[in-house]
Structure formats: C-alpha cells, structure tokens
Scaffold this active site. Sequence first.
Site, mmCIF file in Angstrom:
data_model
loop_
_atom_site.group_PDB
_atom_site.id
_atom_site.type_symbol
_atom_site.label_atom_id
_atom_site.label_comp_id
_atom_site.label_asym_id
_atom_site.label_seq_id
_atom_site.Cartn_x
_atom_site.Cartn_y
_atom_site.Cartn_z
ATOM 1 N N GLN A 78 6.356 31.382 8.391
ATOM 2 C CA GLN A 78 5.562 30.645 9.379
ATOM 3 C C GLN A 78 4.084 30.654 8.993
ATOM 4 O O GLN A 78 3.337 31.562 9.339
ATOM 5 C CB GLN A 78 5.758 31.245 10.775
ATOM 6 C CG GLN A 78 5.139 30.373 11.837
ATOM 7 C CD GLN A 78 5.504 30.826 13.235
ATOM 8 O OE1 GLN A 78 6.248 31.757 13.442
ATOM 9 N NE2 GLN A 78 4.949 30.145 14.209
ATOM 10 N N PHE A 79 3.659 29.600 8.298
ATOM 11 C CA PHE A 79 2.267 29.514 7.848
ATOM 12 C C PHE A 79 1.298 29.435 9.019
ATOM 13 O O PHE A 79 0.130 29.782 8.892
ATOM 14 C CB PHE A 79 2.071 28.329 6.895
ATOM 15 C CG PHE A 79 1.969 26.992 7.566
ATOM 16 C CD1 PHE A 79 0.728 26.460 7.867
ATOM 17 C CD2 PHE A 79 3.103 26.264 7.897
ATOM 18 C CE1 PHE A 79 0.616 25.226 8.484
ATOM 19 C CE2 PHE A 79 3.008 25.033 8.509
ATOM 20 C CZ PHE A 79 1.762 24.508 8.809
ATOM 21 N N THR A 80 1.756 28.985 10.185
ATOM 22 C CA THR A 80 0.854 28.815 11.323
ATOM 23 C C THR A 80 0.294 30.136 11.838
ATOM 24 O O THR A 80 -0.650 30.129 12.632
ATOM 25 C CB THR A 80 1.532 28.051 12.477
ATOM 26 O OG1 THR A 80 2.674 28.779 12.909
ATOM 27 C CG2 THR A 80 1.930 26.649 12.034
#
Length: 148
Positions: A78-80
């Site tokens: 999850q890059f967010t």
Amino acid sequence: MRAVVQRVKRASVEVGGKITGEIGQGLLVFLGVEEEDTQDDLRYTCNKLAGLRIFEDDEGKLNRSVVDVAGSILLVSQFTLYGDVRKGMRPSFIRAAKPQLANALYEQAVELLREKVPVETGVFQAEMDVSLINDGPVTILVDSKRTF
C-alpha cells in the site's frame, strides 16, 4: 518502511472477484515502501511484524506474537501509507518508492516472513477489496525510520 498492522480474526483480499489471499487468526499488514528504504529497513520491519506481542496470553495480557499463536499474515502492498497531507487537501506520494523498488522489497518481505509464519498476499499494484474482522480492535503502526 511503514506498516499498519491489524490483529484479525480473519481477513481476505480479492482482485477482480477472485480471492488472492485469505487468513484466519493473525495479522493484516498494509506495507508501504519508501524510496530511501534499504535491506536494514526490510529486516527491521519483518522482525517487528513476526515478533509483535499483540495477542493475549492466558492471563489476558498482550504477550504473544503471531508466531506464538500459530497465526498467519496477510501482507498487502500500500503505497498510500506515504501520502503526505501537510500541505493542501490532496496527498503527495513523492516519498513512496517507485514500483520496481517497492515490488522488490515487498516480495523480499513475503519471503522473510514466510521463514517464520504462513503468509498470504494481495496483488502488487492491483485494485484490491480487503475484508477483515478486526480483533480487539488492535491496530499498530510500525515505521522503520521513526520512533513515536
């Protein structure tokens, strides 16, 4: 490297209507990789995830790890988690690692964790539907570069 860890009774991830990972008791881990992350960050984070004592012992104290309770980990990239919202209302993801580095470290995390505990995964860069039954709830933030 940053991880949001949730103790779960069960969790699953679905891509395009198909379940790609599913666990019973264990940890749902959302893993973000930063552009500056190294092998040291990877080892630190994986050791923390496997060793976090956030499951209850016989006296009701948080004293057991996912390994101790024979649980599993559902690891979702999850890059967010590196979204910076200090300026404006739209997150900036400039600190998030580029996909090639992020995927390489994510895959290495899967392998390191599998040395200690069963691991299921999502699909890197896919649109995923994640379902969980949070246990507690217990949610912990692990960050390899920062102390809270």
